[in-house]
Design an enzyme around this catalytic site. Structure first.
Site, short mmCIF file in Angstrom:
data_model
loop_
_atom_site.label_atom_id
_atom_site.label_comp_id
_atom_site.label_asym_id
_atom_site.label_seq_id
_atom_site.Cartn_x
_atom_site.Cartn_y
_atom_site.Cartn_z
CE1 TYR A 1 3.86 -0.41 4.43
CE2 TYR A 1 2.28 1.31 3.87
CZ TYR A 1 2.85 0.07 3.63
OH TYR A 1 2.40 -0.68 2.57
CE1 TYR B 1 -0.16 3.51 1.25
CE2 TYR B 1 -0.48 1.38 2.32
CZ TYR B 1 0.15 2.15 1.37
OH TYR B 1 1.08 1.60 0.55
CG HIS C 1 4.77 -3.71 0.11
ND1 HIS C 1 4.85 -3.08 -1.10
CD2 HIS C 1 4.02 -2.91 0.91
CE1 HIS C 1 4.17 -1.94 -1.04
NE2 HIS C 1 3.65 -1.81 0.16
CG HIS D 1 -0.76 -3.20 -0.25
ND1 HIS D 1 -1.48 -2.03 -0.08
CD2 HIS D 1 0.54 -2.86 -0.11
CE1 HIS D 1 -0.64 -1.03 0.16
NE2 HIS D 1 0.60 -1.50 0.15
NE ARG E 1 -1.82 0.96 -3.77
CZ ARG E 1 -0.99 -0.08 -3.77
NH1 ARG E 1 0.16 -0.01 -3.16
NH2 ARG E 1 -1.30 -1.21 -4.39
FE LIG Z 1 2.24 -0.30 0.68
#
Ligand SMILES: [Fe+2]
Lengths: 240, 206
Positions: A107, A146, A161, A159, A156
């Site tokens: 991110y 990640y 959000h 995905h 995870r």
């Molecule tokens: Fe996330």
């Protein structure tokens, strides 16, 4: 004569994640222990802010930055879908916000210390509005998986959000879109907090050849359903 | 199955894949990609040209978890009526005042909004008299560890209408204080929120 407030339908527990979900460690100190107070729906719950692209500019292409010359690295994808309510009605002119990791699973966020490269051409934030039929669409890159520290070797699944507003603040929701066939899905405590299998799988997008653009990008379809109105309007309580 | 066939064959709306609300998921720790600090000021488009009778206020507080630790990664949203107790008309002027704000909790677990004090709010579209609600602000808290956002309401200590407010009245008296903001100074309202444990905020199923 009594007045009526058209409230929203109460959620089916099996279709929503419980606030206390021990497999997802962060819920432990963050879920309320007292029972929630059932709030009757009033104008506060049945009205909603109005968002317009004039005040909240669209970012429908996440693969380039404004004034940027470069392109984000990764597999370009188109994500499109319909926003409807439980009565099947389109939710029109709704603001859809999205955010995600880059192709490497990182991110653009100071809190993300995962040892994967940042992409100077990818911010990972989008904002689009639904049309008259509830359709939205944006262009992005497929986010990478990640690691996180929930448990040993926790990752995870890919995905994106989503943050959504409907026509009543009671319809407000944040969720995540997943990708079909992701081997991490059965292992992910967050995805699996939704106990109903069909409800869980509605969070998984589908590959869609009609959304796919030749020589350009694969398309994924992700529909989202917001709460619908109560079938029977709620009587207002008059104490006179 | 082709889309649409199920509903066109049966006039009755049987629950189907398409007619069940989608599941919520956590906002996670990286939601700040959609944090726009100016959104914490609902008056940002108005400068000094506030609506008649408007009082600019601040609403702030800290957010703590069940261990008493500060929650420094939450998204707090507010939603409330204008000073006359009105909500925007969906077909109305999109540049009119709207009591919607978003704020990230900081390293001190603190959120702070600048907004206009809402007026008394009707229960429904045509309410009068006893069907009025005391001035209040809907609060929504999103965060890592919250699989669905938490909702509550902030009320203003000392408002005459509080005593008759249908939501406040439904809250056990011992816990009502968790919803009542106090003025630190005139116009500066504070309310601390607690996700869990001692002094837990009265969270509401909306
Ligand atoms: Fe996330």
């Amino acid at each position: 004569m009594s007045e009526v407030v058209h409230g929203y339908r109460r959620p089916n527990e099996a279709h929503q994640p419980p606030l206390n979900s021990p497999a997802y460690g962060s819920t432990r100190a963050r879920h309320p222990q007292q029972p929630l107070l059932e709030l009757p729906h009033t104008l506060t719950e049945t009205s909603s802010p109005i968002f317009t692209p004039a005040r909240y500019p669209e970012v429908a292409d996440l693969t380039v930055l404004e004034n940027g010359a470069g392109h984000a690295m990764g597999e370009r994808i188109i994500v499109a879908g319909r926003l409807t309510d439980e009565d099947g009605r389109p939710v029109r002119h709704a603001m859809v916000e999205v955010w995600q990791a880059n192709a490497a699973g990182r991110y653009n966020h100071e809190g993300d210390q995962h040892d994967a490269p940042l992409d100077p051409n990818f911010r990972g934030m989008g904002r689009v509005f639904t049309d008259e039929d509830g359709w939205y669409r944006y262009l992005t890159i497929r986010p990478g998986a990640y690691p996180w520290r929930n448990h040993h070797n926790a990752w995870r699944p890919n995905h994106i959000h989503y943050s959504l507003f409907g026509q009543g603040f009671a319809q407000r929701m944040i969720t995540q879109m997943y990708f079909p066939g992701d081997p991490l899905l059965p292992l992910d405590p967050i995805f699996n907090t939704v106990s109903d299998e069909a409800a869980r799988n509605r969070l998984v997008s589908r590959f869609d050849l009609d959304i796919t653009r030749p020589e350009h990008a694969l398309g994924y379809r992700f529909d989202i359903v917001l709460r619908g109105r109560e079938a029977t309007p709620m009587e207002e309580n008059h104490h006179d | 199955m082709t889309e649409g066939t199920a509903s066109s064959a049966t006039p009755e709306l049987a629950p189907s894949e398409a007619t069940i609300a989608s599941a919520h998921q956590t906002a996670g720790p990286y939601w700040h990609l959609v944090d726009f600090p100016e959104w914490a000021d609902t008056t940002r488009h108005f400068a000094d040209a506030l609506p008649d009778g408007a009082e600019r206020i601040t609403v702030s507080g800290t957010l703590r978890d069940g261990n008493g630790d500060l929650v420094t990664d939450a998204m707090v949203e507010i939603w409330h009526a204008d000073p006359a107790g009105r909500y925007p008309d969906q077909n109305g002027d999109p540049t009119a005042f709207q009591g919607y704000g978003r704020c990230a909790t900081d390293k001190g677990g603190r959120f702070r909004f600048v907004t206009l004090k809402p007026g008394p709010v009707p229960v429904g579209p045509h309410s009068q008299g006893n069907a009025m609600q005391a001035p209040h602000i809907a609060l929504a808290v999103f965060a890592r560890g919250l699989l669905q956002h938490l909702s509550t309401r902030l009320y203003f200590e000392g408002e005459a209408l509080n005593a008759a407010d249908p939501v406040l009245k439904a809250v056990p008296e011992a816990r009502r204080g968790t919803l009542l903001a106090k003025p630190a100074r005139p116009g500066e309202w504070t309310l601390d929120l607690r996700l869990q444990g001692e002094g837990e905020t009265v969270w509401m199923a909306v």
